[in-house]
Structure formats: C-alpha cells, structure tokens
Scaffold this motif. Structure first.
Motif, PDB file in Angstrom:
ATOM      1  N   HIS A  49       0.815  -1.204   0.000  1.00 58.35           N
ATOM      2  CA  HIS A  49       0.000   0.000   0.000  1.00 58.35           C
ATOM      3  C   HIS A  49       0.855   1.264   0.000  1.00 58.35           C
ATOM      4  O   HIS A  49       0.334   2.369   0.007  1.00 58.35           O
ATOM      5  N   GLY A  50       2.186   1.113   0.022  1.00 57.12           N
ATOM      6  CA  GLY A  50       3.067   2.262  -0.033  1.00 57.12           C
ATOM      7  C   GLY A  50       3.200   3.004   1.274  1.00 57.12           C
ATOM      8  O   GLY A  50       3.713   4.110   1.328  1.00 57.12           O
ATOM      9  N   SER A  51       2.759   2.415   2.372  1.00 55.93           N
ATOM     10  CA  SER A  51       2.883   3.054   3.674  1.00 55.93           C
ATOM     11  C   SER A  51       3.899   2.298   4.509  1.00 55.93           C
ATOM     12  O   SER A  51       4.459   1.309   4.076  1.00 55.93           O
ATOM     13  N   GLN A  52       4.141   2.779   5.723  1.00 58.73           N
ATOM     14  CA  GLN A  52       5.099   2.084   6.576  1.00 58.73           C
ATOM     15  C   GLN A  52       4.590   0.690   6.911  1.00 58.73           C
ATOM     16  O   GLN A  52       3.404   0.462   7.067  1.00 58.73           O
ATOM     17  N   ILE A  53       5.514  -0.234   7.023  1.00 60.25           N
ATOM     18  CA  ILE A  53       5.152  -1.592   7.428  1.00 60.25           C
ATOM     19  C   ILE A  53       6.040  -2.012   8.583  1.00 60.25           C
ATOM     20  O   ILE A  53       7.239  -1.746   8.582  1.00 60.25           O
ATOM     21  N   LEU A  54       5.448  -2.643   9.560  1.00 60.90           N
ATOM     22  CA  LEU A  54       6.201  -3.151  10.705  1.00 60.90           C
ATOM     23  C   LEU A  54       6.815  -4.489  10.316  1.00 60.90           C
ATOM     24  O   LEU A  54       6.143  -5.341   9.767  1.00 60.90           O
ATOM     25  N   ILE A  55       8.091  -4.666  10.618  1.00 58.68           N
ATOM     26  CA  ILE A  55       8.793  -5.823  10.090  1.00 58.68           C
ATOM     27  C   ILE A  55       8.861  -6.982  11.082  1.00 58.68           C
ATOM     28  O   ILE A  55       8.264  -8.010  10.874  1.00 58.68           O
ATOM     29  N   THR A  56       9.577  -6.838  12.154  1.00 59.36           N
ATOM     30  CA  THR A  56       9.799  -7.980  13.028  1.00 59.36           C
ATOM     31  C   THR A  56       9.846  -7.580  14.489  1.00 59.36           C
ATOM     32  O   THR A  56      10.282  -6.486  14.829  1.00 59.36           O
ATOM     33  N   PRO A  57       9.415  -8.477  15.392  1.00 59.80           N
ATOM     34  CA  PRO A  57       9.539  -8.191  16.825  1.00 59.80           C
ATOM     35  C   PRO A  57      10.998  -7.985  17.210  1.00 59.80           C
ATOM     36  O   PRO A  57      11.848  -8.820  16.927  1.00 59.80           O
ATOM     37  N   ASP A  58      11.283  -6.871  17.852  1.00 62.34           N
ATOM     38  CA  ASP A  58      12.652  -6.465  18.167  1.00 62.34           C
ATOM     39  C   ASP A  58      13.403  -7.471  19.019  1.00 62.34           C
ATOM     40  O   ASP A  58      14.573  -7.726  18.788  1.00 62.34           O
ATOM     41  N   ASP A  59      12.722  -8.082  19.986  1.00 58.17           N
ATOM     42  CA  ASP A  59      13.451  -8.904  20.938  1.00 58.17           C
ATOM     43  C   ASP A  59      13.698 -10.325  20.444  1.00 58.17           C
ATOM     44  O   ASP A  59      14.312 -11.116  21.135  1.00 58.17           O
ATOM     45  N   ASP A 128      12.056 -19.936  14.044  1.00 57.38           N
ATOM     46  CA  ASP A 128      12.203 -19.912  15.501  1.00 57.38           C
ATOM     47  C   ASP A 128      11.350 -18.856  16.199  1.00 57.38           C
ATOM     48  O   ASP A 128      11.521 -18.610  17.397  1.00 57.38           O
ATOM     49  N   PHE A 129      10.405 -18.242  15.481  1.00 59.44           N
ATOM     50  CA  PHE A 129       9.434 -17.391  16.163  1.00 59.44           C
ATOM     51  C   PHE A 129       8.422 -18.271  16.882  1.00 59.44           C
ATOM     52  O   PHE A 129       8.067 -19.354  16.403  1.00 59.44           O
ATOM     53  N   ASN A 130       7.938 -17.818  18.032  1.00 55.68           N
ATOM     54  CA  ASN A 130       6.903 -18.583  18.711  1.00 55.68           C
ATOM     55  C   ASN A 130       5.571 -18.397  17.980  1.00 55.68           C
ATOM     56  O   ASN A 130       5.449 -17.597  17.042  1.00 55.68           O
ATOM     57  N   ASP A 131       4.553 -19.138  18.407  1.00 54.22           N
ATOM     58  CA  ASP A 131       3.278 -19.131  17.685  1.00 54.22           C
ATOM     59  C   ASP A 131       2.650 -17.743  17.629  1.00 54.22           C
ATOM     60  O   ASP A 131       2.153 -17.316  16.577  1.00 54.22           O
ATOM     61  N   ALA A 132       2.677 -17.042  18.743  1.00 53.82           N
ATOM     62  CA  ALA A 132       2.041 -15.719  18.790  1.00 53.82           C
ATOM     63  C   ALA A 132       2.725 -14.746  17.839  1.00 53.82           C
ATOM     64  O   ALA A 132       2.068 -13.975  17.125  1.00 53.82           O
ATOM     65  N   ASP A 133       4.054 -14.771  17.811  1.00 53.26           N
ATOM     66  CA  ASP A 133       4.781 -13.878  16.914  1.00 53.26           C
ATOM     67  C   ASP A 133       4.595 -14.280  15.457  1.00 53.26           C
ATOM     68  O   ASP A 133       4.536 -13.421  14.572  1.00 53.26           O
ATOM     69  N   ALA A 134       4.515 -15.585  15.197  1.00 49.36           N
ATOM     70  CA  ALA A 134       4.275 -16.040  13.827  1.00 49.36           C
ATOM     71  C   ALA A 134       2.913 -15.536  13.336  1.00 49.36           C
ATOM     72  O   ALA A 134       2.782 -15.071  12.193  1.00 49.36           O
ATOM     73  N   GLN A 135       1.904 -15.626  14.185  1.00 47.50           N
ATOM     74  CA  GLN A 135       0.581 -15.134  13.812  1.00 47.50           C
ATOM     75  C   GLN A 135       0.586 -13.623  13.613  1.00 47.50           C
ATOM     76  O   GLN A 135      -0.059 -13.104  12.687  1.00 47.50           O
ATOM     77  N   ARG A 136       1.329 -12.947  14.448  1.00 45.52           N
ATOM     78  CA  ARG A 136       1.420 -11.486  14.359  1.00 45.52           C
ATOM     79  C   ARG A 136       2.055 -11.067  13.037  1.00 45.52           C
ATOM     80  O   ARG A 136       1.598 -10.151  12.352  1.00 45.52           O
ATOM     81  N   ARG A 155       2.456 -23.081  13.128  1.00 38.70           N
ATOM     82  CA  ARG A 155       3.745 -23.663  12.740  1.00 38.70           C
ATOM     83  C   ARG A 155       3.895 -23.762  11.219  1.00 38.70           C
ATOM     84  O   ARG A 155       4.991 -24.036  10.730  1.00 38.70           O
ATOM     85  N   LEU A 156       2.811 -23.529  10.490  1.00 35.99           N
ATOM     86  CA  LEU A 156       2.875 -23.546   9.033  1.00 35.99           C
ATOM     87  C   LEU A 156       3.100 -22.155   8.444  1.00 35.99           C
ATOM     88  O   LEU A 156       3.169 -22.004   7.226  1.00 35.99           O
ATOM     89  N   LEU A 157       3.207 -21.149   9.290  1.00 31.99           N
ATOM     90  CA  LEU A 157       3.275 -19.776   8.806  1.00 31.99           C
ATOM     91  C   LEU A 157       4.688 -19.335   8.438  1.00 31.99           C
ATOM     92  O   LEU A 157       4.850 -18.328   7.733  1.00 31.99           O
ATOM     93  N   HIS A 158       5.699 -20.041   8.883  1.00 33.71           N
ATOM     94  CA  HIS A 158       7.063 -19.521   8.752  1.00 33.71           C
ATOM     95  C   HIS A 158       7.534 -19.418   7.304  1.00 33.71           C
ATOM     96  O   HIS A 158       8.391 -18.590   6.997  1.00 33.71           O
ATOM     97  N   GLY A 159       6.991 -20.241   6.410  1.00 36.04           N
ATOM     98  CA  GLY A 159       7.377 -20.119   5.008  1.00 36.04           C
ATOM     99  C   GLY A 159       6.864 -18.832   4.384  1.00 36.04           C
ATOM    100  O   GLY A 159       7.653 -18.017   3.871  1.00 36.04           O
ATOM    101  N   PRO A 160       5.541 -18.598   4.424  1.00 37.66           N
ATOM    102  CA  PRO A 160       5.009 -17.354   3.862  1.00 37.66           C
ATOM    103  C   PRO A 160       5.528 -16.088   4.539  1.00 37.66           C
ATOM    104  O   PRO A 160       5.811 -15.096   3.864  1.00 37.66           O
ATOM    105  N   THR A 161       5.664 -16.103   5.860  1.00 35.67           N
ATOM    106  CA  THR A 161       6.143 -14.878   6.521  1.00 35.67           C
ATOM    107  C   THR A 161       7.622 -14.633   6.234  1.00 35.67           C
ATOM    108  O   THR A 161       8.054 -13.491   6.112  1.00 35.67           O
ATOM    109  N   ALA A 162       8.413 -15.714   6.121  1.00 32.42           N
ATOM    110  CA  ALA A 162       9.821 -15.539   5.763  1.00 32.42           C
ATOM    111  C   ALA A 162       9.951 -14.912   4.385  1.00 32.42           C
ATOM    112  O   ALA A 162      10.752 -13.996   4.177  1.00 32.42           O
ATOM    113  N   ALA A 163       9.169 -15.414   3.432  1.00 36.57           N
ATOM    114  CA  ALA A 163       9.221 -14.860   2.074  1.00 36.57           C
ATOM    115  C   ALA A 163       8.834 -13.389   2.071  1.00 36.57           C
ATOM    116  O   ALA A 163       9.467 -12.561   1.399  1.00 36.57           O
TER     117      ALA A 163
END
Length: 270
Positions: A49-59, A128-136, A155-163
């Motif tokens: 959408h051309g706006s800011q996007i949040l990338i990854t949990p800092d910790d 290695d993200f936990n379930d809550a962070d993967a969903q986020r 646990r199936l989200l890590h492929g699409p979110t990594a891409a």
C-alpha cells in the motif's frame, strides 16, 4: 570576544553533530542491525500500500541490511552469519543441510544450483518465532492464507512470513527464490521446479532420519522431479496421519492435483 552563553551553545551544537554523524555512519554499515526500545522494526514505503510496514519483533529478530547481489557469494555468506543469530544451533545446521541438498537436487535435474542453494538456506528464516509472533507477522504482512491456518496452525506460517519479510529486507532476492521459500511448508498446486527442489530438500537433508527416507534419497536423479516430489509429499502426508496431526486445508487439493498429473503421465507412457 565570545560570550560564555554563546560558547556553550556552540559546544552543544558540535556535540549533537558528532553524535548524528556517528549514528549515520552506523546505519550506513552493511553490518548494522536496527534495534531500539520499540516493539517492532519499521521500514518505510515497503508495503504493497506504499505506507510504513512493521517488520519484526525487536526482541526475537536478527538481520543485517545488505544491498549486494543476492546471488553473490558475499551475500550468501552474510546470510549464513545472520542465521547463526536467528536460529537455534540444530535449526541452523538443518538450514545448511537443506541448502546443500537443494543444490545437489537442482544439479541432478538440470536447474540453477545457486538459486536452489540460497532458497534452501533461507527457507527456515522465520522458523524460531513462537506461535504468537508467527501469527502477528502473518497479519502484519497480510499473507494470503486461509484464516484457519493463521489461527490454528501457526507452525505452518514460517514459510510465507519468511518470504514476505525477506522480500522487504532484501528486495534484490529473485521472486522465484521467495516463492520456493513461501511454499516449502505445505506445497502448492502448480509448483515450479525450484519449489519442488526446496520442498524435497527440506525432507531429505542429511540431518533427517525417518523411515523411508533412504528410498527417497536413492531415487534422486533416477525418477522425474515431479514424481520425486509426489513421493515425498506422500511420505509427509502419511507421517501427519500417523501422528494424528491436522492438515492444511489445501492438502487434499494438492494431493489430488499431482496424483491426476501422475496418472496422465503414466497413461501417455502406455
């Protein structure tokens, strides 16, 4: 003669300029990783959408910015170092094994070994993200997945979110590499050869030790790539059944698609 007050202001200005210059120098370094007290990293103007996007949990996250050619050895070696900071040791060794196996498979079937090796290396970038962070992350990136997968199969989200993440951090990555990363967890209808190579490599890499894998490994180069993918998909499907684990909603559709293609090939062969 300069007044004491003016001298103080000049000193403060010089100090601020020195600090600003140091920060800019750090941010320009290819080894700089942006970290702060906020919950997320932010990269501007990278969402669809051309706006800011949040990338990854800092910790939880670690990556380094890199504008070099994605297929260069330097880029590859830098991502190896990133993965050491992102993944647990066993997962890191698995990623190296998948990278090597993907290259071997690609070369056995006349495909680009460098792209296969890179996709294999990065396939578990988000594992290695936990379930809550993967969903986020899935919601932040607006990944095109069935809502039930996001809510009940994190646990199936890590492929699409990594891409999605890798494509924003490293826009020079080839789209076919990102697609192979996205599809390695569940497969898909209409897999490319590279997609199938990474999916198979994830199952056959040397660190895996499950019943039936030796037969699959022995079939590399002896049967067509799509047939090897179908056999690997069947092996994983049966392991899910034996473990009483849920399927992705598209698993049946994917299975039927490739079974029909297999029947058509065999019919043509007579």
């Amino acid at each position: 003669m300069v007044s004491p007050l003016l001298s103080w202001y000049l000193l403060q200005s010089v100090t601020i300029l020195q600090i600003t210059g140091f920060m800019l120098l750090c941010m320009m370094s290819p080894r700089y990783t942006k970290r702060n007290e906020s919950t997320f990293y932010e990269l501007a103007n990278m969402s669809k959408h051309g706006s800011q996007i949040l990338i990854t949990p800092d910790d939880h996250d670690y990556f380094t910015y890199d504008e070099r050619d994605a297929l260069s050895r330097e880029f590859y070696d830098a991502r190896v170092q990133d993965l050491k900071g992102r993944l647990k040791p066993k997962r890191f060794e698995h990623s190296l094994g998948v990278a090597s196996t993907a290259r071997t498979l690609a070369e056995a079937y006349g495909l680009d070994g460098e792209r296969a090796q890179l996709a294999g290396l990065l396939h578990d970038w988000d594992k290695d993200f936990n379930d809550a962070d993967a969903q986020r992350r899935a919601r932040i990136f607006e990944v095109d997945l069935h809502p039930a997968v996001i809510e009940t199969m994190p646990r199936l989200l890590h492929g699409p979110t990594a891409a999605a993440s890798l494509g924003r951090i490293y826009p020079q990555l080839p789209p076919e590499v990102l697609q192979a990363i996205a599809r390695h967890t569940t497969g898909a209808v209409g897999m490319s050869d590279l997609d199938m190579v990474v999916y198979i490599a994830d199952a056959l890499e040397p660190g895996r030790d499950f019943e039936g894998l030796d037969e699959l490994r022995a079939a590399v180069g002896e049967i067509e790539l799509e047939e090897l993918f179908l056999r690997t998909f069947r092996h994983i499907l049966l392991s899910l059944i034996d473990g009483k684990r849920r399927f992705h909603p598209q698993t049946g559709t994917i299975w039927n698609y490739y079974v029909e293609r297999d029947r058509a090939r065999n019919h043509l062969k007579g």
